[in-house]
Write a protein that holds these residues in place. Structure first.
Motif, PDB file in Angstrom:
ATOM      1  N   MET A   1       0.838  -1.185   0.000  1.00  0.00           N
ATOM      2  CA  MET A   1       0.000   0.000   0.000  1.00  0.00           C
ATOM      3  C   MET A   1       0.883   1.247   0.000  1.00  0.00           C
ATOM      4  N   PRO A   2       0.529   2.239  -0.798  1.00  0.00           N
ATOM      5  CA  PRO A   2       1.358   3.439  -0.866  1.00  0.00           C
ATOM      6  C   PRO A   2       1.290   4.265   0.409  1.00  0.00           C
ATOM      7  N   ARG A   3       2.374   4.998   0.657  1.00  0.00           N
ATOM      8  CA  ARG A   3       2.431   5.923   1.783  1.00  0.00           C
ATOM      9  C   ARG A   3       2.440   7.343   1.234  1.00  0.00           C
ATOM     10  N   TYR A   4       1.825   8.237   1.998  1.00  0.00           N
ATOM     11  CA  TYR A   4       1.714   9.636   1.596  1.00  0.00           C
ATOM     12  C   TYR A   4       2.123  10.536   2.751  1.00  0.00           C
ATOM     13  N   LEU A   5       2.840  11.597   2.419  1.00  0.00           N
ATOM     14  CA  LEU A   5       3.145  12.632   3.396  1.00  0.00           C
ATOM     15  C   LEU A   5       2.200  13.788   3.113  1.00  0.00           C
ATOM     16  N   THR A   6       1.433  14.178   4.110  1.00  0.00           N
ATOM     17  CA  THR A   6       0.587  15.354   3.975  1.00  0.00           C
ATOM     18  C   THR A   6       1.212  16.449   4.823  1.00  0.00           C
ATOM     19  N   MET A   7       1.526  17.560   4.176  1.00  0.00           N
ATOM     20  CA  MET A   7       2.145  18.695   4.852  1.00  0.00           C
ATOM     21  C   MET A   7       1.079  19.760   5.037  1.00  0.00           C
ATOM     22  N   VAL A   8       0.836  20.120   6.278  1.00  0.00           N
ATOM     23  CA  VAL A   8      -0.199  21.087   6.607  1.00  0.00           C
ATOM     24  C   VAL A   8       0.424  22.476   6.580  1.00  0.00           C
ATOM     25  N   ARG A   9      -0.080  23.307   5.679  1.00  0.00           N
ATOM     26  CA  ARG A   9       0.448  24.661   5.519  1.00  0.00           C
ATOM     27  C   ARG A   9      -0.503  25.667   6.154  1.00  0.00           C
ATOM     28  N   ILE A  10       0.078  26.596   6.900  1.00  0.00           N
ATOM     29  CA  ILE A  10      -0.707  27.667   7.508  1.00  0.00           C
ATOM     30  C   ILE A  10      -0.015  28.994   7.241  1.00  0.00           C
ATOM     31  N   ASP A  11      -0.779  30.066   7.299  1.00  0.00           N
ATOM     32  CA  ASP A  11      -0.238  31.419   7.236  1.00  0.00           C
ATOM     33  C   ASP A  11      -0.066  31.863   8.683  1.00  0.00           C
ATOM     34  N   GLU A  12       1.154  31.824   9.185  1.00  0.00           N
ATOM     35  CA  GLU A  12       1.394  32.155  10.592  1.00  0.00           C
ATOM     36  C   GLU A  12       0.960  33.574  10.932  1.00  0.00           C
ATOM     37  N   ASN A  13       1.005  34.473   9.958  1.00  0.00           N
ATOM     38  CA  ASN A  13       0.637  35.864  10.218  1.00  0.00           C
ATOM     39  C   ASN A  13      -0.865  36.037  10.425  1.00  0.00           C
ATOM     40  N   ASN A  14      -1.674  35.112   9.911  1.00  0.00           N
ATOM     41  CA  ASN A  14      -3.122  35.227  10.030  1.00  0.00           C
ATOM     42  C   ASN A  14      -3.748  34.102  10.844  1.00  0.00           C
ATOM     43  N   ALA A  15      -2.948  33.269  11.452  1.00  0.00           N
ATOM     44  CA  ALA A  15      -3.476  32.204  12.309  1.00  0.00           C
ATOM     45  C   ALA A  15      -3.960  32.824  13.616  1.00  0.00           C
ATOM     46  N   PRO A  16      -4.966  32.233  14.245  1.00  0.00           N
ATOM     47  CA  PRO A  16      -5.444  32.779  15.517  1.00  0.00           C
ATOM     48  C   PRO A  16      -4.311  32.872  16.538  1.00  0.00           C
ATOM     49  N   ALA A  17      -4.162  34.040  17.147  1.00  0.00           N
ATOM     50  CA  ALA A  17      -3.071  34.271  18.097  1.00  0.00           C
ATOM     51  C   ALA A  17      -3.127  33.306  19.274  1.00  0.00           C
ATOM     52  N   GLU A  18      -4.336  32.917  19.662  1.00  0.00           N
ATOM     53  CA  GLU A  18      -4.490  32.010  20.802  1.00  0.00           C
ATOM     54  C   GLU A  18      -4.239  30.561  20.420  1.00  0.00           C
ATOM     55  N   ALA A  81       1.373  14.719   8.490  1.00  0.00           N
ATOM     56  CA  ALA A  81       0.841  13.385   8.805  1.00  0.00           C
ATOM     57  C   ALA A  81       1.414  12.426   7.772  1.00  0.00           C
ATOM     58  N   LEU A  82       1.776  11.257   8.221  1.00  0.00           N
ATOM     59  CA  LEU A  82       2.249  10.195   7.340  1.00  0.00           C
ATOM     60  C   LEU A  82       1.147   9.141   7.308  1.00  0.00           C
ATOM     61  N   LEU A  83       0.556   8.945   6.127  1.00  0.00           N
ATOM     62  CA  LEU A  83      -0.569   8.024   5.964  1.00  0.00           C
ATOM     63  C   LEU A  83      -0.192   6.877   5.048  1.00  0.00           C
ATOM     64  N   GLN A  84      -0.792   5.732   5.289  1.00  0.00           N
ATOM     65  CA  GLN A  84      -0.662   4.591   4.388  1.00  0.00           C
ATOM     66  C   GLN A  84      -2.082   4.166   4.034  1.00  0.00           C
ATOM     67  N   THR A  85      -2.440   4.373   2.774  1.00  0.00           N
ATOM     68  CA  THR A  85      -3.802   4.111   2.322  1.00  0.00           C
ATOM     69  C   THR A  85      -3.768   3.248   1.076  1.00  0.00           C
ATOM     70  N   CYS A  91      -6.409   8.656   0.652  1.00  0.00           N
ATOM     71  CA  CYS A  91      -5.597   9.646   1.361  1.00  0.00           C
ATOM     72  C   CYS A  91      -6.265  11.019   1.273  1.00  0.00           C
ATOM     73  N   LEU A  92      -6.777  11.349   0.111  1.00  0.00           N
ATOM     74  CA  LEU A  92      -7.444  12.629  -0.090  1.00  0.00           C
ATOM     75  C   LEU A  92      -8.669  12.760   0.817  1.00  0.00           C
ATOM     76  N   GLU A  93      -9.448  11.697   0.947  1.00  0.00           N
ATOM     77  CA  GLU A  93     -10.640  11.731   1.804  1.00  0.00           C
ATOM     78  C   GLU A  93     -10.274  11.947   3.265  1.00  0.00           C
ATOM     79  N   TRP A  94      -9.251  11.265   3.761  1.00  0.00           N
ATOM     80  CA  TRP A  94      -8.816  11.473   5.141  1.00  0.00           C
ATOM     81  C   TRP A  94      -8.302  12.899   5.335  1.00  0.00           C
ATOM     82  N   THR A  95      -7.575  13.405   4.351  1.00  0.00           N
ATOM     83  CA  THR A  95      -7.031  14.764   4.433  1.00  0.00           C
ATOM     84  C   THR A  95      -8.153  15.789   4.474  1.00  0.00           C
ATOM     85  N   LYS A  96      -9.171  15.609   3.669  1.00  0.00           N
ATOM     86  CA  LYS A  96     -10.323  16.519   3.693  1.00  0.00           C
ATOM     87  C   LYS A  96     -10.987  16.505   5.060  1.00  0.00           C
TER      88      LYS A  96
END
Length: 118
Positions: A1-18, A81-85, A91-96
């Motif tokens: 089964m293939p493995r996928y790396l999902t990299m979560v990207r955020i804009d640190e300047n606009n992320a909630p301060a808390e 996240a490192l997924l094996q699907t 993988c796309l469904e879990w990421t969504k």
């Protein structure tokens, strides 16, 4: 089964301060538990802010090191996240589902890349 790396990207300047709310962390924890029980989640973690990071660049035989924060970056990798699907579609469904646990005031992008095996 293939493995996928999902990299979560955020804009640190606009992320909630808390940071993430307690409710978000609970929803995320429940989803992580579900993914672990389903056998698709191999590893996951959030990353410290880019202000605590370094960039190491190699060009024309020279190495340069730049301390964070990286003002030229609009988005930074906030976690992974490192997924094996069974396939990319799963993988796309879990990421969504992961992205949907966030409240509406978050802007989060996840880049999915299959890991090249052998």
């Amino acid at each position: 089964m293939p493995r996928y790396l999902t990299m979560v990207r955020i804009d640190e300047n606009n992320a909630p301060a808390e940071g993430p709310s307690e409710e978000l962390m609970q929803r995320m924890g429940a989803l992580i538990e579900e993914m672990t029980k389903a056998g698709v989640l191999l590893d996951t973690a959030g990353l410290t802010p880019s202000s605590q990071g370094k960039r190491v660049h190699y060009e024309k035989g020279e190495i340069t090191v730049t301390d964070g924060p990286f003002t030229e970056s609009k988005e930074v990798i906030g976690g992974y996240a490192l997924l094996q699907t069974k396939d990319e579609a799963e993988c796309l469904e879990w990421t969504k589902r992961f992205l949907k646990v966030h409240e509406d005031h978050w802007t989060v992008t996840s880049e999915i890349r299959e890991i090249a095996e052998g």
